[in-house]
Every structure is written in structure tokens, then in C-alpha cells.
Design an enzyme around this catalytic site. Structure first.
Site, mmCIF file in Angstrom:
data_model
loop_
_atom_site.group_PDB
_atom_site.id
_atom_site.type_symbol
_atom_site.label_atom_id
_atom_site.label_comp_id
_atom_site.label_asym_id
_atom_site.label_seq_id
_atom_site.Cartn_x
_atom_site.Cartn_y
_atom_site.Cartn_z
ATOM 1 N N TYR A 1 -5.193 -9.121 8.742
ATOM 2 C CA TYR A 1 -5.710 -9.050 7.365
ATOM 3 C C TYR A 1 -6.977 -9.888 7.171
ATOM 4 O O TYR A 1 -7.272 -10.319 6.050
ATOM 5 C CB TYR A 1 -4.627 -9.485 6.374
ATOM 6 C CG TYR A 1 -3.613 -8.406 6.069
ATOM 7 C CD1 TYR A 1 -3.993 -7.218 5.429
ATOM 8 C CD2 TYR A 1 -2.276 -8.558 6.399
ATOM 9 C CE1 TYR A 1 -3.057 -6.225 5.137
ATOM 10 C CE2 TYR A 1 -1.337 -7.566 6.107
ATOM 11 C CZ TYR A 1 -1.741 -6.401 5.474
ATOM 12 O OH TYR A 1 -0.826 -5.422 5.177
ATOM 13 N N ASN B 1 5.071 -4.287 -0.990
ATOM 14 C CA ASN B 1 4.835 -2.894 -1.378
ATOM 15 C C ASN B 1 5.118 -1.913 -0.250
ATOM 16 O O ASN B 1 4.529 -0.841 -0.178
ATOM 17 C CB ASN B 1 3.441 -2.720 -1.991
ATOM 18 C CG ASN B 1 2.326 -3.048 -1.032
ATOM 19 O OD1 ASN B 1 2.574 -3.437 0.107
ATOM 20 N ND2 ASN B 1 1.091 -2.874 -1.473
HETATM 21 P P1 ATP Z 1 -2.444 -1.993 2.725
HETATM 22 O O1 ATP Z 1 -3.735 -2.526 3.301
HETATM 23 O O2 ATP Z 1 -1.262 -2.917 2.937
HETATM 24 O O3 ATP Z 1 -2.173 -0.574 3.126
HETATM 25 P P2 ATP Z 1 -3.828 -1.407 0.294
HETATM 26 O O4 ATP Z 1 -4.902 -0.890 1.174
HETATM 27 O O5 ATP Z 1 -3.276 -0.489 -0.765
HETATM 28 O O6 ATP Z 1 -2.601 -1.928 1.146
HETATM 29 P P3 ATP Z 1 -5.359 -3.833 0.079
HETATM 30 O O7 ATP Z 1 -6.354 -4.014 -1.008
HETATM 31 O O8 ATP Z 1 -5.833 -3.529 1.463
HETATM 32 O O9 ATP Z 1 -4.301 -2.739 -0.406
HETATM 33 O O10 ATP Z 1 -4.452 -5.141 0.108
HETATM 34 C C1 ATP Z 1 -3.643 -5.416 1.249
HETATM 35 C C2 ATP Z 1 -2.287 -5.888 0.786
HETATM 36 O O11 ATP Z 1 -2.441 -7.126 0.105
HETATM 37 C C3 ATP Z 1 -1.604 -4.982 -0.223
HETATM 38 O O12 ATP Z 1 -0.842 -3.958 0.367
HETATM 39 C C4 ATP Z 1 -0.710 -5.940 -0.960
HETATM 40 O O13 ATP Z 1 0.496 -6.152 -0.217
HETATM 41 C C5 ATP Z 1 -1.510 -7.225 -0.969
HETATM 42 N N1 ATP Z 1 -2.265 -7.352 -2.227
HETATM 43 C C6 ATP Z 1 -3.358 -6.671 -2.598
HETATM 44 N N2 ATP Z 1 -3.782 -7.038 -3.811
HETATM 45 C C7 ATP Z 1 -2.908 -8.005 -4.222
HETATM 46 C C8 ATP Z 1 -2.786 -8.798 -5.391
HETATM 47 N N3 ATP Z 1 -3.646 -8.701 -6.404
HETATM 48 N N4 ATP Z 1 -1.756 -9.689 -5.438
HETATM 49 C C9 ATP Z 1 -0.882 -9.822 -4.428
HETATM 50 N N5 ATP Z 1 -0.943 -9.089 -3.288
HETATM 51 C C10 ATP Z 1 -1.937 -8.186 -3.189
#
Ligand code: ATP
Ligand code: MG
Length: 142
Positions: A53, A116
């Protein structure tokens, strides 16, 4: 021969493995037409989560995200289908389950924006990078 853009990296997150719902996610994926062409269960350690990440390192939620992703086992997978990246993003639903459409995985399973349920690559370029992060080519059997 696999065409470019037909693979995406999926992670079944710890909230799913904790509730023993891995098979329910996989059934959805297969019903949606994905082939699970690589899969393994593992526990991310902190350096692995931070590295995976890394793009989010400066975000306020980075620490909580890494803590959540290391809180239990995950199942990492390579999914194959036409337009795999986009199709998986569509069935995953919005990052925040409160905003996710009916019938999406996050609408039906996610506990919170953080817990999620699933990750999916957000571009073909990132899919290639993320698949290589977890799998060698001999582990991927299309
Ligand atoms: P992923 O990368 O896990 O598929 P995504 O692409 O929908 O999810 P990203 O913006 O890449 O979302 O964020 C990565 C992960 O970080 C999210 O899946 C979520 O678990 C966490 N995350 C994102 N935004 C928030 C937030 N505002 N508060 C807490 N956790 C968050
Ligand atoms: Mg993302």
C-alpha cells in the site's frame, strides 16, 4: 495465450477470513465468470502491507489500513476474465460500503470502509505489478 488486461489481483481481506466467508466470495467470483487462476492464503506482515500500500503512505488512514490488513490471514488471488480489472471493480462496489451498489461484494459483506472485504487492482498496470508482488509465473495456471 493470455491477452493483456485479462488478469487482476484480488485480496480477500481479514474480515472475510475471520468470518469464514472465503468460499462465499469465491462462489461469487466464479458465478460472475472469473477463473481463479492462482490462489494462496497467507498472513501479511507489517513491511509487506506497507510495501503493498505504498501509494497510500501519506494518507491519514495508512496506519489503520496496515493494521487491518495484518490483523488476520488474507487470501491473495489472480482472477482472469475479459476486462478483469474493470469487471472486478464493478462487482466489488465502492470503497465505502455505505456507498456501494446493491448486489456488490462490499454492499453484502463489508463491515466498514476499512474492513471492506476485498481488494482489486485499479488499472492493468497496477494489476501486473501487484500480481508480481505475490506470485511467480509458475504459480499462475490459466
Ligand atoms: P482497494 O485498493 O483495497 O481495492 P479501493 O481501491 O476501493 O480499495 P483505495 O482508495 O485504494 O480504495 O484505498 C485502499 C484501502 O484503504 C481501501 O480498500 C480501504 O480499506 C482503506 N481506506 C480507503 N479510504 C479510507 C478511509 N477514508 N478511511 C479508512 N480506510 C480507508
Ligand atoms: Mg485501491
Amino acid at each position: 495465450m493470455t491477452m493483456a488486461g485479462t488478469r487482476t489481483l484480488s485480496i480477500i481481506k481479514p474480515d472475510i477470513t475471520r468470518r469464514n466467508l472465503t468460499g462465499e466470495i469465491n462462489a461469487r467470483l466464479e458465478k460472475a465468470g472469473f477463473r481463479i487462476i492462482a490462489q494462496k492464503r497467507l498472513r501479511l506482515d507489517r513491511p509487506m502491507a506497507e510495501s503493498f500500500y505504498n501509494v497510500h503512505r501519506e494518507r491519514a488512514f495508512f496506519n489503520d489500513l496496515c493494521a487491518s490488513m495484518t490483523s488476520g490471514p488474507v487470501v491473495v488471488q489472480v482472477l482472469e476474465s475479459p476486462d478483469a480489472v474493470l469487471r472486478y471493480r464493478n462487482i466489488m462496489g465502492a470503497t465505502n460500503p455505505a456507498n456501494a451498489d446493491e448486489g456488490t461484494i462490499r454492499k453484502d459483506f463489508a463491515e466498514s470502509i476499512e474492513a471492506n472485504s476485498v481488494h482489486g487492482s485499479d488499472s492493468d498496470e497496477n494489476a501486473v505489478r501487484e500480481i508480481a508482488f505475490f506470485f511467480s509465473e509458475i504459480e499462475i495456471v490459466g
